[in-house]
Design a protein around this motif. Structure first.
Motif, mmCIF file in Angstrom:
data_model
loop_
_atom_site.group_PDB
_atom_site.id
_atom_site.type_symbol
_atom_site.label_atom_id
_atom_site.label_comp_id
_atom_site.label_asym_id
_atom_site.label_seq_id
_atom_site.Cartn_x
_atom_site.Cartn_y
_atom_site.Cartn_z
ATOM 1 N N LEU A 3 -6.802 -2.855 3.606
ATOM 2 C CA LEU A 3 -6.876 -3.070 5.935
ATOM 3 C C LEU A 3 -6.294 -1.798 6.031
ATOM 4 C CD1 LEU A 3 -4.537 -6.628 5.338
ATOM 5 C CD2 LEU A 3 -7.223 -5.916 5.893
ATOM 6 N N SER A 4 -6.964 -2.238 7.224
ATOM 7 C CA SER A 4 -6.649 -0.886 7.825
ATOM 8 C C SER A 4 -5.436 -0.701 8.464
ATOM 9 C CB SER A 4 -7.669 -0.904 9.613
ATOM 10 O OG SER A 4 -7.113 -1.195 9.941
ATOM 11 N N ARG A 5 -4.646 0.587 8.657
ATOM 12 C CA ARG A 5 -3.318 0.028 9.449
ATOM 13 C C ARG A 5 -3.558 -0.394 10.008
ATOM 14 N NH1 ARG A 5 1.192 2.831 8.564
ATOM 15 N NH2 ARG A 5 2.157 3.986 9.692
ATOM 16 N N PHE A 6 -4.237 -0.818 11.504
ATOM 17 C CA PHE A 6 -3.729 -1.579 12.859
ATOM 18 C C PHE A 6 -3.624 -3.066 11.924
ATOM 19 C CE2 PHE A 6 -5.915 -4.602 15.629
ATOM 20 C CZ PHE A 6 -5.248 -4.064 15.767
ATOM 21 N N THR A 7 -4.219 -3.132 10.900
ATOM 22 C CA THR A 7 -4.299 -4.818 10.926
ATOM 23 C C THR A 7 -3.042 -4.762 9.532
ATOM 24 O OG1 THR A 7 -7.145 -4.862 11.079
ATOM 25 C CG2 THR A 7 -5.205 -6.537 8.997
ATOM 26 N N ASP A 8 -2.487 -3.720 9.364
ATOM 27 C CA ASP A 8 -1.495 -3.562 8.187
ATOM 28 C C ASP A 8 -0.129 -3.872 9.716
ATOM 29 O OD1 ASP A 8 0.370 -3.265 6.392
ATOM 30 O OD2 ASP A 8 1.185 -0.910 6.599
ATOM 31 N N ILE A 9 -0.452 -3.359 9.980
ATOM 32 C CA ILE A 9 0.552 -3.588 11.191
ATOM 33 C C ILE A 9 1.326 -4.978 12.329
ATOM 34 C CG2 ILE A 9 1.736 -2.276 14.183
ATOM 35 C CD1 ILE A 9 1.561 0.681 12.363
ATOM 36 N N ALA A 10 -0.074 -4.875 12.271
ATOM 37 C CA ALA A 10 -0.078 -7.114 12.901
ATOM 38 C C ALA A 10 0.511 -7.287 12.684
ATOM 39 C CB ALA A 10 -1.613 -7.208 13.652
ATOM 40 N N LEU A 11 0.276 -8.002 11.067
ATOM 41 C CA LEU A 11 0.119 -8.762 10.355
ATOM 42 C C LEU A 11 1.986 -8.312 9.927
ATOM 43 C CD1 LEU A 11 -2.236 -8.106 7.781
ATOM 44 C CD2 LEU A 11 -1.930 -10.639 9.144
ATOM 45 N N ARG A 12 2.570 -7.308 9.860
ATOM 46 C CA ARG A 12 3.834 -7.095 9.760
ATOM 47 C C ARG A 12 4.701 -7.207 10.977
ATOM 48 N NH1 ARG A 12 5.550 -1.194 7.470
ATOM 49 N NH2 ARG A 12 3.498 -1.061 8.205
ATOM 50 N N SER A 13 4.380 -7.439 12.290
ATOM 51 C CA SER A 13 4.333 -7.879 13.501
ATOM 52 C C SER A 13 4.738 -8.960 13.747
ATOM 53 C CB SER A 13 3.987 -6.573 14.887
ATOM 54 O OG SER A 13 3.809 -5.902 14.837
ATOM 55 N N VAL A 14 3.633 -9.873 13.194
ATOM 56 C CA VAL A 14 3.734 -11.021 12.929
ATOM 57 C C VAL A 14 5.209 -11.738 12.652
ATOM 58 C CG1 VAL A 14 1.846 -11.648 11.527
ATOM 59 C CG2 VAL A 14 2.074 -13.296 13.976
ATOM 60 N N MET A 15 5.069 -11.024 11.563
ATOM 61 C CA MET A 15 6.321 -11.743 9.756
ATOM 62 C C MET A 15 7.200 -11.144 10.668
ATOM 63 S SD MET A 15 4.567 -10.220 6.700
ATOM 64 C CE MET A 15 6.102 -10.224 5.512
ATOM 65 N N TYR A 16 7.458 -10.013 11.578
ATOM 66 C CA TYR A 16 8.977 -10.036 12.425
ATOM 67 C C TYR A 16 9.117 -10.910 13.014
ATOM 68 C CZ TYR A 16 12.820 -7.273 14.051
ATOM 69 O OH TYR A 16 14.156 -6.978 13.945
ATOM 70 N N LEU A 17 8.427 -10.964 14.241
ATOM 71 C CA LEU A 17 8.619 -11.972 14.660
ATOM 72 C C LEU A 17 8.148 -13.483 14.858
ATOM 73 C CD1 LEU A 17 5.229 -11.283 17.825
ATOM 74 C CD2 LEU A 17 7.680 -10.534 17.491
ATOM 75 N N ALA A 64 6.534 -12.460 22.041
ATOM 76 C CA ALA A 64 7.073 -14.017 20.596
ATOM 77 C C ALA A 64 6.210 -14.773 20.435
ATOM 78 C CB ALA A 64 7.850 -13.911 21.629
ATOM 79 N N LEU A 65 5.703 -15.228 19.004
ATOM 80 C CA LEU A 65 4.827 -15.800 18.136
ATOM 81 C C LEU A 65 5.082 -17.134 19.606
ATOM 82 C CD1 LEU A 65 3.124 -16.048 15.086
ATOM 83 C CD2 LEU A 65 5.127 -16.862 14.332
ATOM 84 N N CYS A 66 3.725 -17.647 19.271
ATOM 85 C CA CYS A 66 3.417 -19.419 19.908
ATOM 86 C C CYS A 66 2.637 -19.984 20.035
ATOM 87 C CB CYS A 66 2.556 -18.136 21.293
ATOM 88 S SG CYS A 66 0.851 -17.574 21.020
#
Length: 143
Positions: A3-17, A64-66
């Motif tokens: 996966l691209s770095r962008f998608t990696d960061i997005a997935l980890r961000s959504v986990m954090y949220l 925030a996760l919605c």
């Protein structure tokens, strides 16, 4: 497959949220993972456009996760974030590879890519939160 770095960061961000009930500034997510705030902001804006994350601007704003974590399939999310994966040169428009007209590499890689995303569909955000919850909470405390 990668996966691209962008998608990696997005997935980890959504986990954090997913471990928070309150809005979280992009800066906090970036600090928790040791990545660029600009990269986190860009990924969160894409997640917002996909209806995964709610955004509020201003001094007390944040992200925030919605959606319910059980409804967020990782494969579907990764596909949305990586709409045109180029596994090899033959996937790019204007490919100059002389094998492209008769080569089966593109078919083989395309099938492998579909299997990759299909496997990710077997997991939800809730699965990741259950497995990583304690560590995510620890990151939250240190951010």
């Amino acid at each position: 497959m990668r996966l691209s770095r962008f998608t990696d960061i997005a997935l980890r961000s959504v986990m954090y949220l997913g471990t928070h009930r309150e809005r979280v500034p992009a800066r906090v997510v970036a600090e928790a993972y040791g990545v660029s705030k600009d990269h986190v902001m860009k990924s969160l804006q894409s997640l917002s456009a996909l209806g995964i994350v709610d955004t509020e601007l201003g001094r007390n704003g944040g992200f925030a996760l919605c959606r319910d974590p059980e409804t967020i399939r990782l494969g579907a999310l990764a596909r949305a974030l990586e709409p045109s994966v180029e596994w090899a040169e033959c996937f790019s428009e204007g490919s100059t590879c002389p094998l492209t007209p008769s080569c089966l590499l593109a078919d083989a890689l395309d099938g492998a890519g579909r299997a990759f995303f299909d496997h990710l569909d077997g997991y939800t955000l809730a699965d990741l939160l259950a497995a990583n919850g304690p560590r995510l909470v620890e990151l939250r405390l240190h951010a």
